[in-house]
Design an enzyme around this catalytic site. Sequence first.
Site, PDB file in Angstrom:
ATOM      1  CE  LYS A 186      41.757  36.595  44.100  1.00 48.70           C
ATOM      2  NZ  LYS A 186      41.583  37.714  45.032  1.00 48.70           N
TER       3      LYS A 186
HETATM    4  C1  LIG Z   1      40.008  37.785  45.704  1.00 54.21           C
HETATM    5  C2  LIG Z   1      39.029  36.840  46.285  1.00 54.21           C
HETATM    6  C3  LIG Z   1      37.644  37.056  46.205  1.00 54.21           C
HETATM    7  C4  LIG Z   1      37.020  38.343  45.762  1.00 54.21           C
HETATM    8  O1  LIG Z   1      37.436  38.868  44.620  1.00 54.21           O
HETATM    9  P1  LIG Z   1      37.282  40.437  44.280  1.00 54.21           P
HETATM   10  O2  LIG Z   1      37.370  40.412  42.805  1.00 54.21           O
HETATM   11  O3  LIG Z   1      38.438  41.136  44.919  1.00 54.21           O
HETATM   12  O4  LIG Z   1      35.974  40.886  44.782  1.00 54.21           O
HETATM   13  C5  LIG Z   1      36.790  36.073  46.652  1.00 54.21           C
HETATM   14  N1  LIG Z   1      37.255  34.932  47.181  1.00 54.21           N
HETATM   15  C6  LIG Z   1      38.582  34.699  47.305  1.00 54.21           C
HETATM   16  C7  LIG Z   1      39.038  33.414  47.885  1.00 54.21           C
HETATM   17  C8  LIG Z   1      39.501  35.650  46.878  1.00 54.21           C
HETATM   18  O5  LIG Z   1      40.805  35.423  47.047  1.00 54.21           O
END
Ligand SMILES: *Cc1c(COP(=O)(O)O)cnc(C)c1O
Length: 398
Positions: A186
């Site tokens: 992210k």
């Molecule tokens: C990455 C993501 C998540 C989940 O995040 P994690 O930290 O990997 O559990 C949830 N929603 C969206 C839209 C994402 O891109």
Amino acid sequence: MPGFELFGELEKQQVNDVLDNGVLMRYGFDGMRKGHWKAKELETELSKAFQTKHVQLVSSGTAAVSVALASAGVGAGDEVIMPTFTFVASFEAIMMLGAIPVLVDVDDTLCLNPEAVQQAITPKTKAIMVVQMCGSMANMDALQTIATKNNLLLVEDACQAIGGTYNGKPLGSIGDLGCFSFDFVKTITCGEGGAVITNNQNYYTNADHYSDHGHDHVGNDRGAETHPFLGYNFRISELHAAVGLAQVKRLPEFLNIQRKYLNIFQEVVGALPQVTLRTVPVGGEESGAFFNFFLPYLESARKVIQGFKEGGIDACWNYYDNNWHYIRKWEHLKNLKSLFPISEEVKNGLKYLETASFNDSDHFIGRNISCLIKLSWTEDEVKVRAQKMAQIIASVLK
Ligand SMILES: *Cc1c(COP(=O)(O)O)cnc(C)c1O
């Protein structure tokens, strides 16, 4: 998007603060931690960055969505409206609470179509979960109006759109509760981590307790704390929070880079007659995590993806053919492949998926190409890349 690309000295310094005293846990051990409260500090920084009163860090973005829903009282048998185009975490987080994900179409924003949301509301609907996909957002005014009129919660998953804004407000801060992920890919990373943000004191207190076994966090003797209600463990560690603390301070720098590169792609690739840019709602500003565009047909998108592969353009996807982000390939959800028994209520609630078709979503997702924007590229590399993409599209779709 990935903040890990610019991992460096600042991150190391923050982690070393934690390693120096060895308190890896975010709660307690006040005497040993030499004043280091990385999770608390990160919560304060996020509260400023997202202009929201309360922030609760958790262990992941998926946990953030579950904790947000639980904190607002969503549970067994409640219906939560969510988009067909999102990360699998969306339905996982809903189902973990025994609630029922109700999938509805997206529109040319690549996010929830407000009309489809309106049509999906039943007496069991408790929440609308909007997912701000690929750096941009849904028509939030329309969704807020629907939520208010029908007395529904509006939960905002802004995991992929950190730093985007709508009418000047940070994405994630618009709904009743907002969710972020700080996983490794992210825009800001903690390694693993997530956050729930809200202006509602009650939801915040619930999230604080629920994510730490129901602990009330009163006083400084953890063993003596009471448990006003049941909880689980979705805590973030001090090590993870330390990485995030270095990264959050760099968010404006990351966003500048992303947006500068997004502009280049939009100008060069967007100039082609075959290309239509993704719709951004009036008042919205993208985070620049991705560059998204539509081609005339599914077949043209497939040809272009093939052309990109052969031409060495990586990090672009047509999510219609992708296993992670679109209903079409979620066989495990459609067939309810669970390790443990699922309640009859949820089984019945998900029967619609056996026969449902999502023609509007197919129409947009089939023709879409989504390209990650990397922080580590130079401006010159981006210009060359954009030209190359335009050449490939023009030659493949002659
Ligand atoms: C990455 C993501 C998540 C989940 O995040 P994690 O930290 O990997 O559990 C949830 N929603 C969206 C839209 C994402 O891109």
